[in-house]
Design a protein around this motif. Structure first.
Motif, short mmCIF file in Angstrom:
data_model
loop_
_atom_site.label_atom_id
_atom_site.label_comp_id
_atom_site.label_asym_id
_atom_site.label_seq_id
_atom_site.Cartn_x
_atom_site.Cartn_y
_atom_site.Cartn_z
N GLU A 48 30.67 42.19 42.44
CA GLU A 48 31.41 41.45 41.43
C GLU A 48 32.79 41.11 41.97
OE1 GLU A 48 32.04 43.64 37.88
OE2 GLU A 48 33.27 45.19 38.81
N VAL A 49 33.30 39.96 41.55
CA VAL A 49 34.65 39.55 41.96
C VAL A 49 35.62 40.17 40.97
CG1 VAL A 49 36.19 37.62 42.32
CG2 VAL A 49 33.80 37.43 43.00
N VAL A 50 36.44 41.11 41.47
CA VAL A 50 37.34 41.85 40.57
C VAL A 50 38.73 41.25 40.53
CG1 VAL A 50 36.06 43.99 40.89
CG2 VAL A 50 37.95 43.45 42.41
N GLU A 51 39.02 40.36 41.46
CA GLU A 51 40.34 39.73 41.47
C GLU A 51 40.24 38.35 42.10
OE1 GLU A 51 44.70 41.43 42.24
OE2 GLU A 51 43.56 41.32 44.10
N ARG A 52 40.84 37.37 41.46
CA ARG A 52 40.87 36.01 41.98
C ARG A 52 42.32 35.58 42.13
NH1 ARG A 52 35.91 33.17 41.20
NH2 ARG A 52 34.39 34.41 40.03
N ARG A 53 42.67 35.19 43.33
CA ARG A 53 44.01 34.68 43.58
C ARG A 53 43.91 33.40 44.38
NH1 ARG A 53 48.57 39.33 44.11
NH2 ARG A 53 47.82 40.67 42.42
N ARG A 54 45.05 32.74 44.54
CA ARG A 54 45.05 31.46 45.23
C ARG A 54 44.49 31.59 46.64
NH1 ARG A 54 48.12 28.91 48.93
NH2 ARG A 54 49.50 30.72 49.11
N MET A 55 44.76 32.71 47.29
CA MET A 55 44.38 32.85 48.69
C MET A 55 43.04 33.54 48.91
SD MET A 55 45.98 31.54 51.16
CE MET A 55 45.16 32.57 52.36
N TYR A 56 42.56 34.27 47.93
CA TYR A 56 41.35 35.05 48.18
C TYR A 56 40.69 35.49 46.87
CZ TYR A 56 43.93 39.28 46.84
OH TYR A 56 44.64 40.22 46.15
N ARG A 57 39.44 35.93 47.03
CA ARG A 57 38.72 36.64 45.98
C ARG A 57 38.39 38.01 46.53
NH1 ARG A 57 37.08 31.48 46.15
NH2 ARG A 57 37.20 30.23 44.25
N LEU A 58 38.50 39.02 45.68
CA LEU A 58 38.23 40.38 46.11
C LEU A 58 36.88 40.80 45.55
CD1 LEU A 58 39.17 42.93 47.56
CD2 LEU A 58 40.31 43.63 45.44
N ARG A 59 35.91 41.02 46.44
CA ARG A 59 34.57 41.45 46.04
C ARG A 59 34.48 42.98 46.03
NH1 ARG A 59 30.49 37.89 49.90
NH2 ARG A 59 31.32 35.79 49.43
#
Length: 989
Positions: A48-59
């Motif tokens: 699951e993607v727990v964080e979405r930011r301009r530069m990245y997504r954290l899986r």
């Protein structure tokens, strides 16, 4: 075998088999054409993607697994590869294997610049800061430090991020084929000099204008090994009928052929090429994240580096660079017979890489034994490539045979070192030639100055780093703009061209900006040391205005001159009397200053006075007048002798008010296009930190400055460092040897420059400790003439012209006067032929049989004894070479026997000195040139430029009889303790 023309009969079974194979091939081929590959039943690992930011997504992989206390891994992909690289083999991939091993897996997904907002404008720092943010998120969510892992450039990001955050919340670093020392392991054995030049051009003119799309990336990687690419495609077609054989590798094939590649943003590619290919700053330190210099020397957590023995991209030598780049960390390695991709995907990764990673984490968290495949990284002596070539041939035997490439591989390594050496030598020549040519073209009316060279750098490379100070990086454009603003401030308070303006400032960016602004304005900077005798110096130089910083404003006000204050920002307050004639330049808005019609930037001509340096005190105050030509001569001469270029960072330990700081550090760095690292002052602990953090390759010094650093032991024996060269003047021979031993393989480049004229000598090779070397190309021609130091006159031959010295004869050093130079003040004419013009230096030298010059003494410090002249410098050099001796001076002293030669010395802490040590030390000197007395003093004071003060020792009183004073016995040629009776005989009561 069937005869030609014979009919081959197929059985019904063979015919059915052939038809089925043909149908299977057609069916599978159609599926590949329609869907890009074969449909498999293998599913991706859940995340699951727990964080979405301009530069990245954290899986977060396997998010439903809530097992407490699990170790945490954060995996970072390289920019050109999809984040699915960690799951390309599904349950046999990285996240699957690690999860089954009880490890909580998180993955940084940078996405594709083609689909992300502003993706094509991303630079390298964006990605490092993205990983930095992800580390914070993961460690906060799990309550545990992370094991930071990266593949290829992702491993470089891991190193950079951990260093940037000083290791906070990072348990360990694990990298896979991640190069650190680019110079040591260029892909495919290409010569570094050639690659560096090409990379520099591409970074400036190609990648910033041309997007690197995913198709370009895919094609580029396939062309890195075209034989293997072609072979894999042929194998796939040959097995297209056998679906069962293809399905286990289908996800990996599709990943490599199409799905796994993403585009590369131009600014990020340019940063990569500039910082890590052209400048190799992962290795040396001093890479820049936004405006912060960072070094891998900040790493202190354990590191495991996987390397592929047949990896042509992350070559083993380049990967092993982490051992030297991170000297404060425990570094381990695991070598596998694998290529670049095989380290993280495929059967080798499944069976070897990821089980080893799991065991590494068990060792870290549970103190279990390390497997034998993981060992401490040590110094590796590279062999003559047959082994690596043989390994590569065995690994790719079939492909190499099919391509007929066996001979090419065998020849590749034979030629590589020769080509590399030739290219590097050509690079040095290419750098030196334009500098020498420019020097040769300078005429009296040529416009050249410090301000002009800085402006040229800003136009040529505005975003290139100019200098570093207090962990901040300032670009050429920013520095040039600051100089222009200071110029406007100076003009607003009435400073005009040719006016002499004192500069009394500590080493700081504002000091550099002030000196450069006065140069740009065409004024003359009179550089004075803070705390020195300002009033006397200002009276001698005709100064009416002082530019100072907040720290020295009170002392400057006491001179009675008008004071201009610069530095510290506009928000600070100045604690000065209200009646003082003080102007705060920081309060002047440059945009409100109207430039007068007479103002022309950088008007300075070569013949015009640019700087005045003031040395000495009291009646020994000396003024050094530096023209623009003289400054340029030292600047380009230093850059040429030291082979300075854009990859160097010059650490300016010497203050700007000293000739070494102004002419060598600042001048050489700007002429060479190098970065300047400004040090506030000499603090050994700060020196050790900044050398790594800034990636210092060249250190400037004056006199005994390096003594503090050596005595502080801030660099333990064998400690890796990026320094290649120390440059300066006045270093004693013994300290020279200590420096080169401690900082091997760095060497010392000692300069000598005359007060007047254009004489510049340099010991370029550093082979002879204490030697001043030979004239720098482009500087004045020199001659050594016979000189009587007692009568203080040049000796002539029968014709009346000066007699040239023979080898090893002490004489006066002369420099040929440049055309148009006014020699009316101290110059000589008709020295060797009628009408010639020469400028005498103030120093006596000898020239050895190799043509190298050795400083012997100043004309005014020769000790005039009854037995003849005794020279001080040979005495100082001989005593300084004794291990127990710290500092020393030599001087003349009046006695009942006339003037005698005396040496005073201090002893290093923890050492003892005996008269026998002194006897042995001076045996290299002729008996008549040895000191009459040697005495130990508690301390030898030094000037602000770290020069031992003879006058301070003399002022403390004459030597006294006792265990620490030794008199030379000429009959036994030994030093004996000076008795009370002998002292009375020598000095009276």
């Amino acid at each position: 075998m069937a005869r030609p023309g014979a009919i081959v009969k197929l059985s019904a079974k063979d015919l059915v088999s052939s038809v089925q194979r043909l149908m299977s091939t057609a069916q599978n081929g159609l599926e590949v054409i329609r869907f890009g590959g074969l449909t498999t039943d293998v599913e991706s690992s859940p995340f699951e993607v727990v964080e979405r930011r301009r530069m990245y997504r954290l899986r977060h992989y396997f998010p439903d697994d809530a097992t407490p206390g699990r170790p945490v891994a954060l995996l970072v992909p390289p920019l050109m590869v999809n984040a699915d690289i960690w799951d390309v083999n599904a349950e046999d991939g990285a996240v699957g294997i690690l999860n089954r091993g009880g490890i909580d897996c998180w993955v940084v997904d940078f996405g594709s610049p083609a689909t992300e907002e502003g993706g094509w404008k991303r630079d390298l720092a964006d990605h490092v800061l993205a990983v930095n943010s992800a580390v914070d998120t993961v460690s906060e969510a799990t309550g545990a430090p992370v094991h930071l892992m990266g593949y290829s450039q992702g491993g470089m990001f891991a190193y950079q991020t951990a260093a940037y955050r000083y290791g906070k919340s990072v348990a360990s670093i694990v990298t896979f084929g991640s190069p650190v020392d680019i110079v040591a392991g260029m892909p495919f054995g290409l010569p570094y000099g050639l690659v560096s030049d090409v990379a520099d051009f591409v970074a400036d003119h190609v990648v910033t204008r041309l997007p690197i799309t995913d198709s370009m990336v895919r094609f580029g990687f396939q062309m890195l090994d075209p034989v293997k690419t072609a072979k894999s495609r042929i194998d796939f077609l040959r097995q297209l009928h056998d679906r069962e054989a293809l399905l286990p590798k289908e996800r990996q094939r599709r990943f490599l052929n199409n799905d796994g590649w993403v585009g590369y943003a131009g600014p990020a590619a340019a940063d990569l090429l500039k910082q890590f290919v052209v400048h190799n700053r992962l290795m040396s330190g001093g890479f820049v994240i936004r405006d912060h210099p960072v070094s891998l020397a900040e790493l202190k957590c354990p590191i495991l580096a996987f390397l592929g023995e047949v990896d042509d991209i992350g070559q083993p030598a380049a990967v092993r660079g982490i051992l030297h780049a991170a000297p404060n960390a425990e570094v381990y390695e695991a070598g596998l017979v694998a290529g670049h991709f095989g380290l993280v995907a495929g059967s080798t990764a499944t069976n070897r890489t990821w089980p080893l990673v799991r065991q590494w984490i068990d060792w870290m968290d549970n103190d279990t034994p390390l497997p034998p495949e993981i060992s401490r990284m040590t110094e590796h002596v590279e062999t003559n490539a047959p082994r690596s070539a043989a390994t590569r041939v065995l690994h790719n035997a079939a492909a190499l045979v099919e391509a007929g490439a066996g001979m090419g591989k065998a020849l590749e390594n034979i030629a590589a070192s020769t080509v590399r050496g030739s290219v590097e030598l050509a690079g040095e020549a290419a750098r030196a030639l334009p500098r020498l040519t420019r020097l040769g073209m300078i005429q009296p009316n040529t416009r050249i100055s410090l301000g002009r060279l800085i402006a040229e750098q800003a136009r040529r490379a505005p975003l290139r780093e100019c200098f570093l100070f207090d962990d901040r990086v300032h670009t050429n454009a920013a520095v040039d703009a600051r100089i222009d603003n200071v110029v406007r401030g100076l003009i607003s308070v009435g400073i005009r061209p040719a006016e002499r303006v004192a500069v009394v400032m500590e080493t700081r960016p504002s000091a550099l900006a002030t000196v450069a602004a006065l140069s740009r304005l065409g004024a003359v900077a009179v550089l004075l040391a803070p705390g020195s005798e300002l009033v006397g110096a200002m009276e001698r130089t005709g100064v009416r205005t002082v530019v100072t910083d907040p720290e020295n404003v009170c002392q400057s006000v006491e001179t009675g001159r008008r004071v201009l204050v610069l530095g510290g920002g506009s928000a600070r307050t100045l604690d000065i009397p209200s009646s003082a004639n003080v102007v705060d330049l920081e309060q002047i808005d440059p945009s409100e200053v109207r430039l007068p019609a007479w103002y022309s930037p950088d008007p300075g001509l070569a013949r015009e006075l640019a700087f005045v340096l003031v040395t000495g005190t009291g009646d020994r105050l000396e003024l050094k007048y530096i023209t623009n030509h003289r400054w340029a001569l030292s600047a380009f001469g230093t850059a040429t002798s030291a082979d300075l270029d854009r990859s160097d960072t010059v650490y300016c330990l010497a203050p700007l008010h000293h000739s070494s700081g102004l002419l060598v550090s600042l001048g050489g760095a700007i002429a060479g296009g190098s970065r300047i690292a400004l040090a506030r002052s000499l603090v050994p602990e700060r020196f050790a930190e900044e050398v790594h953090r800034y990636g210092v390759t060249v250190v400037t010094y004056t006199w005994t400055m390096l003594r503090e650093i050596l005595d502080a032991e801030v660099f333990p024996a064998g400690h890796a460092h990026p320094i290649r060269l120390f440059i300066g003047s006045g270093m004693p021979a013994g300290l020279w040897r200590r420096t080169t031993e401690k900082f091997a393989p760095a060497r010392v480049l000692e300069f000598y420059a005359s007060i007047e004229g254009d004489v510049v000598l340099a010991n370029v090779t550093g082979a002879k400790a204490g030697c001043k070397g030979r004239p720098v190309p482009g500087t004045a021609r020199v001659e050594l003439v016979a000189y009587d130091p007692i009568a203080e006159r040049i000796l002539t031959d029968e014709s009346g012209f000066a007699r040239r010295c023979a080898d090893n004869e002490v004489g006066l050093l002369l420099g040929k006067a440049s055309e148009g130079l006014d020699i009316s003040d101290g110059g000589l004419r008709g020295v060797f032929v009628a009408g010639d013009s020469w400028m005498p230096t103030e120093n006596l030298f000898r020239r050895d049989g190799d043509g190298d010059y050795w400083l012997i003494d100043r004309t005014d410090t020769v000790i005039k004894t009854a037995r003849g002249p005794v020279y001080t410098q040979p005495i100082v050099d001989a005593l300084n070479d004794v291990t127990a001796v710290d500092l020393e001076v030599a001087y003349g002293l009046a006695s009942n026997e006339g003037t005698i030669a005396v040496a005073a010395l201090s002893v290093r802490a923890g050492h003892r000195l005996s008269p026998g040590d002194v006897t042995e030390a001076v045996r290299a000197l002729e008996p008549g040139r040895r000191p009459d007395l040697v005495h130990v003093v508690e301390e030898i004071p030094r000037s602000s430029t770290y020069r031992p003060s003879t006058r301070a020792v003399q002022a403390a009183g004459r030597p006294r009889a006792g265990q620490d004073t030794w008199r030379y016995d000429r009959s036994s040629e030994t030093y004996e303790i000076l008795t009370e009776d002998a002292a009375r005989t020598l000095f009276g009561d």
